[in-house]
Design an enzyme around this catalytic site. Structure first.
Site, short mmCIF file in Angstrom:
data_model
loop_
_atom_site.label_atom_id
_atom_site.label_comp_id
_atom_site.label_asym_id
_atom_site.label_seq_id
_atom_site.Cartn_x
_atom_site.Cartn_y
_atom_site.Cartn_z
N LEU A 28 40.26 39.42 48.89
CA LEU A 28 40.56 40.68 49.02
C LEU A 28 41.15 41.68 47.92
O LEU A 28 41.69 41.04 47.07
CB LEU A 28 41.70 41.06 50.17
CG LEU A 28 42.94 40.67 49.95
CD1 LEU A 28 43.95 41.34 49.57
CD2 LEU A 28 43.70 40.56 51.20
N GLU A 45 43.62 44.61 46.51
CA GLU A 45 44.57 45.54 46.79
C GLU A 45 43.80 47.09 46.75
O GLU A 45 43.08 47.25 45.76
CB GLU A 45 45.84 45.35 45.86
CG GLU A 45 46.48 44.16 46.48
CD GLU A 45 47.77 43.87 45.50
OE1 GLU A 45 48.32 44.85 45.10
OE2 GLU A 45 48.11 42.65 45.55
N LEU A 62 33.64 47.08 33.75
CA LEU A 62 33.27 47.14 32.15
C LEU A 62 33.91 48.43 31.58
O LEU A 62 33.81 49.24 30.94
CB LEU A 62 31.93 47.47 31.87
CG LEU A 62 30.91 45.83 31.85
CD1 LEU A 62 29.49 46.27 31.30
CD2 LEU A 62 31.81 45.08 30.87
N ALA A 112 36.68 49.99 29.57
CA ALA A 112 37.79 49.76 28.47
C ALA A 112 38.81 50.54 28.88
O ALA A 112 38.89 51.37 29.24
CB ALA A 112 37.21 49.98 27.35
N CYS A 163 47.81 38.86 40.63
CA CYS A 163 46.58 37.83 40.55
C CYS A 163 46.04 37.26 39.24
O CYS A 163 46.35 36.14 38.80
CB CYS A 163 45.51 38.14 41.48
SG CYS A 163 46.20 38.18 43.24
P1 NAD Z 1 53.42 38.33 48.43
O1 NAD Z 1 54.55 37.73 47.21
O2 NAD Z 1 53.23 39.65 48.58
O3 NAD Z 1 53.70 37.57 49.62
C1 NAD Z 1 54.19 36.27 49.86
C2 NAD Z 1 55.03 36.20 51.14
O4 NAD Z 1 55.23 34.86 51.66
C3 NAD Z 1 56.33 37.12 51.01
O5 NAD Z 1 56.27 38.04 51.93
C4 NAD Z 1 57.11 35.85 51.13
O6 NAD Z 1 58.51 36.36 51.84
C5 NAD Z 1 56.49 35.00 51.85
N1 NAD Z 1 57.02 33.44 52.19
C6 NAD Z 1 57.41 32.86 51.19
N2 NAD Z 1 57.72 31.57 51.33
C7 NAD Z 1 57.73 31.35 52.81
C8 NAD Z 1 57.67 30.58 53.76
N3 NAD Z 1 58.11 29.20 53.53
N4 NAD Z 1 57.38 30.88 55.06
C9 NAD Z 1 56.95 31.99 55.28
N5 NAD Z 1 56.95 32.85 54.35
C10 NAD Z 1 56.99 32.81 53.15
O7 NAD Z 1 52.08 37.81 47.66
P2 NAD Z 1 50.51 37.99 47.89
O8 NAD Z 1 50.06 39.14 46.82
O9 NAD Z 1 50.37 38.10 49.40
O10 NAD Z 1 49.95 36.59 47.48
C11 NAD Z 1 49.80 35.49 48.30
C12 NAD Z 1 48.79 34.41 47.97
O11 NAD Z 1 47.66 35.06 48.12
C13 NAD Z 1 48.97 34.10 46.49
O12 NAD Z 1 48.68 32.83 46.36
C14 NAD Z 1 47.93 35.11 45.74
O13 NAD Z 1 47.41 34.55 44.32
C15 NAD Z 1 47.05 35.04 46.83
N6 NAD Z 1 46.03 36.33 46.96
C16 NAD Z 1 46.58 37.52 46.81
C17 NAD Z 1 45.80 38.61 46.77
C18 NAD Z 1 46.32 40.16 46.58
O14 NAD Z 1 45.54 41.04 46.12
N7 NAD Z 1 47.67 40.10 46.77
C19 NAD Z 1 44.33 38.49 46.98
C20 NAD Z 1 43.81 37.20 47.05
C21 NAD Z 1 44.71 36.14 47.12
#
Ligand code: NAD
Length: 435
Positions: A148, A150, A252, A254, A262
């Site tokens: 996804l 943001e 693309l 710039a 991410c």
């Molecule tokens: P984020 O920091 O917004 O959310 C992570 C959440 O996990 C937080 O709310 C935190 O409180 C919670 N958390 C931490 N430890 C926990 C536990 N033990 N039990 C329950 N909840 C717990 O991060 P995000 O942006 O949502 O990213 C999450 C993952 O998804 C990452 O690996 C990221 O690389 C991946 N990702 C993110 C996106 C994006 O656009 N944000 C897109 C694709 C993949």
């Protein structure tokens, strides 16, 4: 189907609400009590277009609830793990503390036949290790990376451009695939492409995709450096090469380059993992991708200094945008804030504005000054820098803004303004990679 979503941040909160919208019975688990309270009340704890409406609708159906109690995941057939994987302090590698804690916390509540679907972005090899931990419970691990964007997260989750399942070999993998097919029955019925593969490939797909996108952005930003040295125009160059269908015009643009939670950390974690695997040379180009990206921020500060006749000390600089990209309030590794902070450290008086991200920005950079609107930020400014391409900044009226500034100097950090219109209104227009 009963589903649990562990970690309800930018990814998990949207995923939980989207799964409820698809008709499933969902419990979202997070350790952050304030976040859970907001979500449980049907409110989005961060800015994501369409999420408030989706939460209100799905919480009201009774099919979506949020909790801090891990025991409430009992009974779910599929557990999606969506916790963060930030960069380790002082290292390129990913910090897997949250993933490990989430899996350890889940183990006591799993029963045979449960599916645990990892969605967090992890270094290749993590799923294989976690699968061993799960084995005694009889649950099956699937790696189901998330793509996804943001700002488009709701649409991307409900109508993904592809689905990837990394499954174990044999019957457990076939059974897990059948369960995930049921979870994603609606998008699959819309002919969403599905790639069923092994753990290693599924984990690599995500970081490979992000590395490719980062490379494309840094490629055009490297061309911008060439354009600056030769008097060429990077936007014309991007248009011209973008007409080649093999290249394409997307990604693309710039400018100030990529940031966010991410791309930067994912390419670094990928390099670190390649090093552990003894294939660091394969990804040494990503170091250059990273360097080009960071150089743009430095170059932007230099450009502001240039238009201010050699010094920004004591100058009032308006920075339009704090989020790492428009339609988000996410300020993690935001190029806009990085440039704003550098200018502030170098003696400028920086006033930052953003339609959604001021609260998050203030938490990270309390020393910066914040204003509610572009007009307010630009009042008395010696230079105005467009750093995040929100629609309302692209549409600014140069005639109107000219009335409030001290000096009519506009820096287009995203190459989204019409230079002719700004120059016609008496502004000095400068951008990265353009005359
Ligand atoms: P984020 O920091 O917004 O959310 C992570 C959440 O996990 C937080 O709310 C935190 O409180 C919670 N958390 C931490 N430890 C926990 C536990 N033990 N039990 C329950 N909840 C717990 O991060 P995000 O942006 O949502 O990213 C999450 C993952 O998804 C990452 O690996 C990221 O690389 C991946 N990702 C993110 C996106 C994006 O656009 N944000 C897109 C694709 C993949």
């Amino acid at each position: 189907m009963r589903i649990s979503v562990i970690g309800c941040g930018y990814l998990g909160a949207v995923h939980a609400a989207a799964m409820a919208k698809l008709g499933h019975d969902v419990v979202g688990l997070d350790i952050d009590e304030a976040k859970v309270a907001e979500l449980a009340a049907g409110r989005a704890p961060f800015y994501e277009p369409g999420l408030p409406e989706l939460l209100t609708e799905t919480v009201a159906t009774g099919r979506l609830r949020f909790t801090t109690d891990p025991a409430e995941v009992v009974g779910a057939r599929v557990h999606f793990v969506c916790v963060g994987t930030p960069q380790k302090r002082g290292e390129f590698a990913a910090d897997l503390t949250y993933v490990d804690a989430a899996f350890a916390g889940l183990l006591p509540y799993l029963t045979a036949g449960d599916i645990v679907a990892g969605k967090s972005t992890v270094p290749v090899g993590t799923a294989e290790r976690l699968a061993l931990d799960l084995a005694p419970t009889g649950a099956t691990l699937v790696w189901n990376p998330e793509f996804l964007r943001e700002g488009f997260a709701v649409k991307d989750t409900l109508h993904p451009d592809r689905l990837v399942y990394g499954v174990p070999a044999g019957k457990p993998g076939e059974d897990a695939k059948a369960v995930l097919d049921e979870v994603y029955a609606v998008p699959l019925s819309e002919n969403t492409p599905l790639v069923v593969t092994d753990y290693a490939t599924a984990q690599l797909v995500k970081v490979a995709a992000n590395s490719f996108l980062a490379t494309k952005i840094s490629f055009i930003n490297a061309m911008a450096e060439l354009c600056e040295a030769t008097g060429a125009d990077v936007t014309g160059l991007a248009d011209a090469i973008g007409y080649d269908a093999r290249i394409g015009r997307k990604f693309l643009n710039a400018g100030l380059g990529f940031g966010g939670g991410c791309l930067p950390k994912d390419i670094r974690a990928f390099m670190a993992r390649a090093g552990e695997l003894g294939v660091d040379q394969a990804l040494s180009f990503l170091r250059e991708v990273d360097s080009i990206n960071m150089r743009r921020r430095v170059r932007m500060v230099d450009l502001v200094r240039e238009v201010c006749h050699g010094s920004i000390v004591g100058r009032r600089i308006a920075v339009l945008g704090a989020a790492f990209k428009p339609n988000s309030d996410d300020v993690r590794d935001s190029p806009a804030l990085s440039v704003a902070a550098q200018m502030q450290l170098q003696g400028a008086h920086v006033v930052v504005t953003d339609p959604q991200a001021i609260n998050n920005a203030r938490k990270r950079w309390p020393d910066l000054t914040f204003a509610d609107t572009a007009e307010e930020a630009a009042t008395g400014a010696d230079a105005v820098l467009l750093a995040t391409e929100w629609a309302e900044y692209r549409d600014l009226d140069p005639e109107k803004l000219a009335l409030v500034v001290n000096e009519k100097r506009i820096l287009d950090g995203r190459n989204v303004l019409d230079p002719a219109a700004w120059r016609a209104a008496g502004w000095t227009y400068r951008a990265l990679g353009r005359r």
